[in-house]
Design a protein around this motif. Sequence first.
Motif, PDB file in Angstrom:
ATOM      1  N   ARG A  25       0.850  -1.195   0.075  1.00 13.09           N
ATOM      2  CA  ARG A  25      -0.050   0.021   0.108  1.00 13.09           C
ATOM      3  C   ARG A  25       0.894   1.402  -0.067  1.00 13.09           C
ATOM      4  O   ARG A  25       0.547   2.098  -0.847  1.00 13.09           O
ATOM      5  CB  ARG A  25      -0.948  -0.058   1.180  1.00 13.09           C
ATOM      6  N   TRP A  26       1.904   1.233   0.560  1.00 14.34           N
ATOM      7  CA  TRP A  26       2.916   2.494   0.848  1.00 14.34           C
ATOM      8  C   TRP A  26       3.461   2.647  -0.519  1.00 14.34           C
ATOM      9  O   TRP A  26       3.570   3.780  -0.957  1.00 14.34           O
ATOM     10  CB  TRP A  26       3.807   2.363   1.892  1.00 14.34           C
ATOM     11  N   GLN A  29       1.578   4.462  -3.376  1.00  8.41           N
ATOM     12  CA  GLN A  29       1.317   5.866  -3.392  1.00  8.41           C
ATOM     13  C   GLN A  29       2.076   6.485  -4.558  1.00  8.41           C
ATOM     14  O   GLN A  29       2.016   7.757  -4.758  1.00  8.41           O
ATOM     15  CB  GLN A  29       1.869   6.498  -2.072  1.00  8.41           C
ATOM     16  N   ASN A  30       3.116   5.703  -4.921  1.00  9.09           N
ATOM     17  CA  ASN A  30       3.948   6.373  -6.146  1.00  9.09           C
ATOM     18  C   ASN A  30       3.310   6.043  -7.654  1.00  9.09           C
ATOM     19  O   ASN A  30       3.011   4.838  -7.878  1.00  9.09           O
ATOM     20  CB  ASN A  30       5.270   5.878  -6.241  1.00  9.09           C
ATOM     21  N   GLN A  34       2.596   2.436  -9.227  1.00 10.89           N
ATOM     22  CA  GLN A  34       1.173   2.141  -9.655  1.00 10.89           C
ATOM     23  C   GLN A  34       1.185   1.266 -11.120  1.00 10.89           C
ATOM     24  O   GLN A  34       0.573   0.307 -11.435  1.00 10.89           O
ATOM     25  CB  GLN A  34       0.203   3.166  -9.736  1.00 10.89           C
ATOM     26  N   ARG A  64      -7.522  -0.969   1.010  1.00 12.97           N
ATOM     27  CA  ARG A  64      -6.542   0.203   1.005  1.00 12.97           C
ATOM     28  C   ARG A  64      -5.650   0.323  -0.122  1.00 12.97           C
ATOM     29  O   ARG A  64      -5.342   1.491  -0.778  1.00 12.97           O
ATOM     30  CB  ARG A  64      -5.707   0.332   2.403  1.00 12.97           C
ATOM     31  N   CYS A  65      -5.115  -0.844  -0.596  1.00 13.03           N
ATOM     32  CA  CYS A  65      -4.181  -0.947  -1.763  1.00 13.03           C
ATOM     33  C   CYS A  65      -5.071  -0.509  -3.448  1.00 13.03           C
ATOM     34  O   CYS A  65      -4.456   0.289  -3.917  1.00 13.03           O
ATOM     35  CB  CYS A  65      -3.744  -2.264  -2.062  1.00 13.03           C
ATOM     36  N   GLU A  68      -5.374   3.239  -3.113  1.00 11.89           N
ATOM     37  CA  GLU A  68      -4.379   3.977  -3.614  1.00 11.89           C
ATOM     38  C   GLU A  68      -4.289   3.743  -5.089  1.00 11.89           C
ATOM     39  O   GLU A  68      -3.821   4.828  -5.605  1.00 11.89           O
ATOM     40  CB  GLU A  68      -2.812   3.391  -2.914  1.00 11.89           C
ATOM     41  N   HIS A  71      -6.277   6.494  -7.062  1.00 10.24           N
ATOM     42  CA  HIS A  71      -5.818   7.696  -7.071  1.00 10.24           C
ATOM     43  C   HIS A  71      -5.096   8.023  -8.401  1.00 10.24           C
ATOM     44  O   HIS A  71      -4.650   9.373  -8.400  1.00 10.24           O
ATOM     45  CB  HIS A  71      -4.892   8.048  -5.970  1.00 10.24           C
TER      46      HIS A  71
END
Length: 425
Positions: A25-26, A29-30, A34, A64-65, A68, A71
Amino acid sequence: GQVLELLRGVQRGSEDRKQSLGRLRWALQNEETQQKFVRMDGSIRTLTGLFTSSLADLQLEAARCLHELSHSSVPTVAEACLPVTSYLLTYLSGHSLEFTELCLYTLGNLVVESEAVRKQLLPQGIIPVLASCIQSPHEAVLEGVGYVLSQLLQAKEAPRDIIPLVLDSVLPQHMLRLVCSGLKAGMGVAVEFAWCLHYIVCGHKDNMVLLALGAVPALTSLLLDLASEIPQDAPEGLELLVCPVLRCLSNLLAQTDCQGQGQDGRLLIALFLILQCFLQQHPFLVQECLWLLNNLTADDAFLCSTLLSLDLLPALLQLLTCSQMATVLVLTVLCNIAEKGPFQCQQLLCQPLLPRLLPLLALPNPEAVGQCLELLHLLFLHCPEAAADFTRHGGHQALEQHQSTPELQERAQALLDMVRQPPGA
């Protein structure tokens, strides 16, 4: 390599699968990560498997993944998530609030980026699902529903494919209820649904559904409520609610024959209270208020007289030089009043109006000058003595300078002819 590593960790099914998902997940965010992730074989399938698993904590981490991923502003990433949309819809009647909220915002984000996603969601029943979610008692869920709907309603195909489905559902009555409960439902909720109503009114020529639900009286009484609360303590962000409400009301009154629907003198007072409150901090609201004032007074002798009898004219004239747009709109409202005849013109002339119009004729804004000429024409027509008065103030020279402006010369010339006629001719 790092992305592959993370995917393997998630696929392995080892003890720390939840930790691997957290790390993924962290990483997601890039933007670049993605795109790499969705290109990997089996990546979305693996995520979907975990998202639909029976272990609630894994399910939430997978959600949550996906959130992300949603987005991403790259349509291919949104389209890679197509296999998940039917599950996202199913889980909107989910077990935890956080989970439902994640699913809503993921859907909303996917809807923005991809027409393919929107096309798939309609037959999957997104409108009926949202219609049931909008009846939730939870503010967080309602705000999420508002977000998804406002994204759908702004889509380019909305007028043809989406708005009719929304109008055929129970959504409009609940949207109206939540907007009109204003600050009681929560500011965020009211704001989202007020914009939703605005997109419907703008995208749809025939607003019989909203009119039949009593949208005009309901939004009118909401503005009255908001205006009465304003001077004491306007809550943070109130302008974000006032703006779409003003627009909805304005457009409903302009589009349809709502004769008498907006005939509430208190609304004029509310508008001027709102104007005073927001003039300094949020000048954009001035033109929204003036648009509505124009639509209210356009064909309505009652409201024109009310504006005069409530002595709101001085406050209106103060806005004459507020901005270019305000100048044009104030002049338009004054024309609406002057059109009603000699009595109204006389009352306009009692506020020394002519000296205020002279400087406007020198503006480099042809639209404002044109509107000003229109107003002078009505005043001279109904009150010939105003023409002589105007000349005394040096109006002659002001008109002569427009004899060479192509789009204004005919009107300027016509006024000069009126000015030159002796009174009583």
